[in-house]
Design a protein around this motif. Structure first.
Motif, PDB file in Angstrom:
ATOM      1  N   GLU A 240       0.811  -1.215   0.000  1.00 34.90           N
ATOM      2  CA  GLU A 240       0.000   0.000   0.000  1.00 34.90           C
ATOM      3  C   GLU A 240       0.843   1.263   0.000  1.00 34.90           C
ATOM      4  O   GLU A 240       0.327   2.357  -0.263  1.00 34.90           O
ATOM      5  N   SER A 241       2.127   1.144   0.276  1.00 35.65           N
ATOM      6  CA  SER A 241       3.012   2.311   0.266  1.00 35.65           C
ATOM      7  C   SER A 241       3.359   2.684  -1.169  1.00 35.65           C
ATOM      8  O   SER A 241       3.305   1.860  -2.091  1.00 35.65           O
ATOM      9  N   ARG A 242       3.746   3.929  -1.351  1.00 34.23           N
ATOM     10  CA  ARG A 242       4.130   4.384  -2.686  1.00 34.23           C
ATOM     11  C   ARG A 242       5.355   3.610  -3.188  1.00 34.23           C
ATOM     12  O   ARG A 242       5.419   3.214  -4.361  1.00 34.23           O
ATOM     13  N   ASP A 243       6.325   3.400  -2.317  1.00 38.04           N
ATOM     14  CA  ASP A 243       7.509   2.651  -2.728  1.00 38.04           C
ATOM     15  C   ASP A 243       7.169   1.207  -3.069  1.00 38.04           C
ATOM     16  O   ASP A 243       7.743   0.631  -3.997  1.00 38.04           O
ATOM     17  N   GLY A 244       6.227   0.626  -2.313  1.00 39.05           N
ATOM     18  CA  GLY A 244       5.802  -0.736  -2.617  1.00 39.05           C
ATOM     19  C   GLY A 244       5.156  -0.840  -3.988  1.00 39.05           C
ATOM     20  O   GLY A 244       5.328  -1.834  -4.705  1.00 39.05           O
ATOM     21  N   LYS A 245       4.424   0.187  -4.377  1.00 39.43           N
ATOM     22  CA  LYS A 245       3.832   0.214  -5.721  1.00 39.43           C
ATOM     23  C   LYS A 245       4.920   0.299  -6.785  1.00 39.43           C
ATOM     24  O   LYS A 245       4.857  -0.375  -7.828  1.00 39.43           O
ATOM     25  N   LEU A 246       5.948   1.126  -6.534  1.00 44.24           N
ATOM     26  CA  LEU A 246       7.054   1.223  -7.481  1.00 44.24           C
ATOM     27  C   LEU A 246       7.794  -0.105  -7.596  1.00 44.24           C
ATOM     28  O   LEU A 246       8.186  -0.518  -8.698  1.00 44.24           O
ATOM     29  N   MET A 247       7.977  -0.789  -6.479  1.00 40.79           N
ATOM     30  CA  MET A 247       8.654  -2.085  -6.527  1.00 40.79           C
ATOM     31  C   MET A 247       7.801  -3.133  -7.239  1.00 40.79           C
ATOM     32  O   MET A 247       8.337  -4.053  -7.873  1.00 40.79           O
ATOM     33  N   THR A 248       6.480  -3.010  -7.153  1.00 37.51           N
ATOM     34  CA  THR A 248       5.618  -3.905  -7.921  1.00 37.51           C
ATOM     35  C   THR A 248       5.867  -3.711  -9.407  1.00 37.51           C
ATOM     36  O   THR A 248       5.982  -4.684 -10.171  1.00 37.51           O
ATOM     37  N   LEU A 249       5.977  -2.456  -9.840  1.00 37.11           N
ATOM     38  CA  LEU A 249       6.279  -2.186 -11.246  1.00 37.11           C
ATOM     39  C   LEU A 249       7.693  -2.654 -11.601  1.00 37.11           C
ATOM     40  O   LEU A 249       7.930  -3.166 -12.706  1.00 37.11           O
ATOM     41  N   PHE A 250       8.617  -2.491 -10.676  1.00 37.14           N
ATOM     42  CA  PHE A 250      10.004  -2.900 -10.918  1.00 37.14           C
ATOM     43  C   PHE A 250      10.092  -4.402 -11.190  1.00 37.14           C
ATOM     44  O   PHE A 250      10.723  -4.829 -12.163  1.00 37.14           O
ATOM     45  N   VAL A 251       9.439  -5.215 -10.346  1.00 41.66           N
ATOM     46  CA  VAL A 251       9.506  -6.658 -10.565  1.00 41.66           C
ATOM     47  C   VAL A 251       8.685  -7.069 -11.786  1.00 41.66           C
ATOM     48  O   VAL A 251       9.053  -8.014 -12.500  1.00 41.66           O
ATOM     49  N   CYS A 252       7.602  -6.360 -12.057  1.00 38.27           N
ATOM     50  CA  CYS A 252       6.792  -6.675 -13.242  1.00 38.27           C
ATOM     51  C   CYS A 252       7.524  -6.314 -14.533  1.00 38.27           C
ATOM     52  O   CYS A 252       7.280  -6.929 -15.579  1.00 38.27           O
ATOM     53  N   SER A 253       8.423  -5.337 -14.458  1.00 41.51           N
ATOM     54  CA  SER A 253       9.185  -4.981 -15.658  1.00 41.51           C
ATOM     55  C   SER A 253      10.062  -6.143 -16.110  1.00 41.51           C
ATOM     56  O   SER A 253      10.349  -6.288 -17.307  1.00 41.51           O
ATOM     57  N   LYS A 254      10.480  -6.985 -15.183  1.00 42.15           N
ATOM     58  CA  LYS A 254      11.287  -8.150 -15.540  1.00 42.15           C
ATOM     59  C   LYS A 254      10.430  -9.249 -16.153  1.00 42.15           C
ATOM     60  O   LYS A 254      10.894 -10.015 -16.995  1.00 42.15           O
ATOM     61  N   ILE A 255       9.164  -9.320 -15.729  1.00 40.43           N
ATOM     62  CA  ILE A 255       8.255 -10.328 -16.264  1.00 40.43           C
ATOM     63  C   ILE A 255       7.732  -9.930 -17.639  1.00 40.43           C
ATOM     64  O   ILE A 255       7.603 -10.768 -18.545  1.00 40.43           O
ATOM     65  N   LEU A 256       7.452  -8.641 -17.809  1.00 44.22           N
ATOM     66  CA  LEU A 256       6.782  -8.154 -19.009  1.00 44.22           C
ATOM     67  C   LEU A 256       7.718  -7.498 -20.016  1.00 44.22           C
ATOM     68  O   LEU A 256       7.267  -7.027 -21.067  1.00 44.22           O
ATOM     69  N   GLY A 257       8.997  -7.441 -19.726  1.00 40.70           N
ATOM     70  CA  GLY A 257       9.956  -6.775 -20.598  1.00 40.70           C
ATOM     71  C   GLY A 257      10.206  -7.513 -21.901  1.00 40.70           C
ATOM     72  O   GLY A 257       9.519  -8.477 -22.250  1.00 40.70           O
ATOM     73  N   ARG A 258      11.235  -7.089 -22.595  1.00 36.72           N
ATOM     74  CA  ARG A 258      11.498  -7.624 -23.937  1.00 36.72           C
ATOM     75  C   ARG A 258      11.852  -9.105 -23.937  1.00 36.72           C
ATOM     76  O   ARG A 258      11.738  -9.777 -24.971  1.00 36.72           O
ATOM     77  N   ASP A 259      12.289  -9.633 -22.783  1.00 37.11           N
ATOM     78  CA  ASP A 259      12.631 -11.055 -22.705  1.00 37.11           C
ATOM     79  C   ASP A 259      11.475 -11.894 -22.184  1.00 37.11           C
ATOM     80  O   ASP A 259      11.666 -13.069 -21.836  1.00 37.11           O
ATOM     81  N   ALA A 260      10.278 -11.329 -22.138  1.00 38.07           N
ATOM     82  CA  ALA A 260       9.111 -12.057 -21.628  1.00 38.07           C
ATOM     83  C   ALA A 260       8.844 -13.310 -22.457  1.00 38.07           C
ATOM     84  O   ALA A 260       8.929 -13.279 -23.694  1.00 38.07           O
ATOM     85  N   HIS A 261       8.519 -14.390 -21.781  1.00 36.41           N
ATOM     86  CA  HIS A 261       8.176 -15.640 -22.463  1.00 36.41           C
ATOM     87  C   HIS A 261       6.678 -15.667 -22.689  1.00 36.41           C
ATOM     88  O   HIS A 261       5.890 -15.466 -21.752  1.00 36.41           O
ATOM     89  N   PRO A 262       6.231 -15.900 -23.924  1.00 43.13           N
ATOM     90  CA  PRO A 262       4.791 -15.820 -24.220  1.00 43.13           C
ATOM     91  C   PRO A 262       3.934 -16.814 -23.447  1.00 43.13           C
ATOM     92  O   PRO A 262       2.725 -16.608 -23.313  1.00 43.13           O
ATOM     93  N   GLU A 263       4.536 -17.872 -22.918  1.00 35.94           N
ATOM     94  CA  GLU A 263       3.770 -18.880 -22.174  1.00 35.94           C
ATOM     95  C   GLU A 263       3.955 -18.762 -20.664  1.00 35.94           C
ATOM     96  O   GLU A 263       3.507 -19.629 -19.915  1.00 35.94           O
ATOM     97  N   ASP A 264       4.587 -17.707 -20.222  1.00 36.00           N
ATOM     98  CA  ASP A 264       4.775 -17.484 -18.791  1.00 36.00           C
ATOM     99  C   ASP A 264       3.404 -17.245 -18.145  1.00 36.00           C
ATOM    100  O   ASP A 264       2.705 -16.288 -18.504  1.00 36.00           O
ATOM    101  N   PRO A 265       2.977 -18.097 -17.208  1.00 37.39           N
ATOM    102  CA  PRO A 265       1.655 -17.926 -16.592  1.00 37.39           C
ATOM    103  C   PRO A 265       1.525 -16.671 -15.749  1.00 37.39           C
ATOM    104  O   PRO A 265       0.428 -16.308 -15.335  1.00 37.39           O
ATOM    105  N   ARG A 266       2.622 -15.974 -15.520  1.00 32.67           N
ATOM    106  CA  ARG A 266       2.588 -14.753 -14.721  1.00 32.67           C
ATOM    107  C   ARG A 266       2.244 -13.514 -15.540  1.00 32.67           C
ATOM    108  O   ARG A 266       1.984 -12.451 -14.970  1.00 32.67           O
ATOM    109  N   LEU A 267       2.238 -13.633 -16.856  1.00 39.54           N
ATOM    110  CA  LEU A 267       2.058 -12.465 -17.708  1.00 39.54           C
ATOM    111  C   LEU A 267       0.737 -11.747 -17.460  1.00 39.54           C
ATOM    112  O   LEU A 267       0.715 -10.536 -17.218  1.00 39.54           O
ATOM    113  N   ASN A 268      -0.369 -12.460 -17.548  1.00 45.36           N
ATOM    114  CA  ASN A 268      -1.682 -11.809 -17.417  1.00 45.36           C
ATOM    115  C   ASN A 268      -1.913 -11.215 -16.034  1.00 45.36           C
ATOM    116  O   ASN A 268      -2.356 -10.060 -15.923  1.00 45.36           O
ATOM    117  N   PRO A 269      -1.638 -11.970 -14.947  1.00 44.26           N
ATOM    118  CA  PRO A 269      -1.827 -11.331 -13.632  1.00 44.26           C
ATOM    119  C   PRO A 269      -0.894 -10.146 -13.411  1.00 44.26           C
ATOM    120  O   PRO A 269      -1.268  -9.178 -12.752  1.00 44.26           O
TER     121      PRO A 269
END
Length: 284
Positions: A240-269
């Motif tokens: 719920e903290s602002r920094d926690g929201k930024l860290m959520t985006l930070f870790v999601c950038s690794k999941i959704l970035g250019r090296d994202a695997h199209p079958e990664d079950p984490r993509l949609n969530p």
């Protein structure tokens, strides 16, 4: 023998390590049980004949950094955190290339690791396990250190956070971190035990943005929605903290970035959470 110009990038899951294990045996005056050897990309570990565990890591010289790579040793002074006791270490230089080896001897874990870094099935975790996790993470955030966290051996800075977030997500909100606290920096299901909670593999710990550990654990749980939801509930103050929201985006950038695997079950969530978090940051 003269060192080569550059060290190889190796994967210790496939690299021959018999000579390394023999060297550790002689130097620590113990015998590593070859039947208990656990191989990871950067490390090899095994049980000793004196009822301890030895974790061996290889790093190229240029990846060690100015603060060194004694994270496990430095973590021994942390208080009120469930972790195996640190007993000693040995460090040596590779004879053929600019790489270093380090072997840390610790007490045995109180149970097996919960699973791989990213889970596909929900583990059975009692309420007291979650209570111990929360107590350790809260205690860690209250410690003092001059170490800087190095997730994936890369020093975390404001510039890195901003670059990672902006490389995947649009502008329209401030990506500046407000609070930096001590973090494990590699919090995932492969580095914790159950049914008794213990947190291990401390080589990357140090100061990091508030919420990095919680966001990292959530990201490694995304393939199991109920588990990811439980992580967010347990670590609600971070998320719920602002920094926690930024860290959520930070870790999601690794999941959704250019090296994202199209079958990664984490993509949609991850995408759904990103939309929510960006909207919240834009409103704040």
């Amino acid at each position: 023998m003269a060192l080569s110009v550059s060290a190889r990038s190796v994967d210790l899951r496939s690299e021959p390590v018999d000579q390394v294990l023999d060297h550790v045996d002689r130097s620590l005056q113990t015998c590593l049980d070859r039947n208990t050897v656990v191989r990871k990309r950067r490390t090899v570990g095994a049980r000793t004949d004196r009822g301890t565990w030895v974790r061996i890591e290889r790093r190229t010289v240029d990846s060690i950094g100015v603060q060194g790579w004694n994270g496990t040793e430095c973590a021994a002074r942390l208080t009120d955190i469930a972790q195996p006791a640190w007993l000693g270490c040995m460090v040596w230089q590779d004879s053929d290339e600019p790489a270093m080896w380090r072997a840390d001897e610790t007490g045995l874990l109180p149970g097996p690791p919960i699973g791989t870094a990213v889970l596909s099935e929900a583990p059975v975790l009692l309420d007291k396990w979650w209570q111990a996790l929360n107590a350790s993470l809260d205690a860690l955030a209250g410690q003092e250190t001059r170490r800087i966290a190095t997730p994936d051996t890369v020093t975390i800075t404001q510039a890195l956070v901003t670059k990672s977030i902006r490389s995947v997500f649009p502008d329209g909100f401030d990506a500046t971190v407000e609070r930096w606290v001590p973090a494990h920096a590699d919090l995932n299901w492969a580095n914790m035990t159950a049914p008794t909670f213990s947190l291990f593999d401390w080589e990357d710990w140090g100061i990091a943005p508030l919420g990095l550990d919680s966001a990292s654990l959530w990201a490694s749980s995304l393939a199991v929605p109920a588990l990811a939801d439980r992580v967010r509930r347990e670590r609600r103050c971070d998320f719920e903290s602002r920094d926690g929201k930024l860290m959520t985006l930070f870790v999601c950038s690794k999941i959704l970035g250019r090296d994202a695997h199209p079958e990664d079950p984490r993509l949609n969530p991850a995408r759904r959470m990103v939309e929510q978090v960006i909207e919240e940051l834009q409103r704040s």
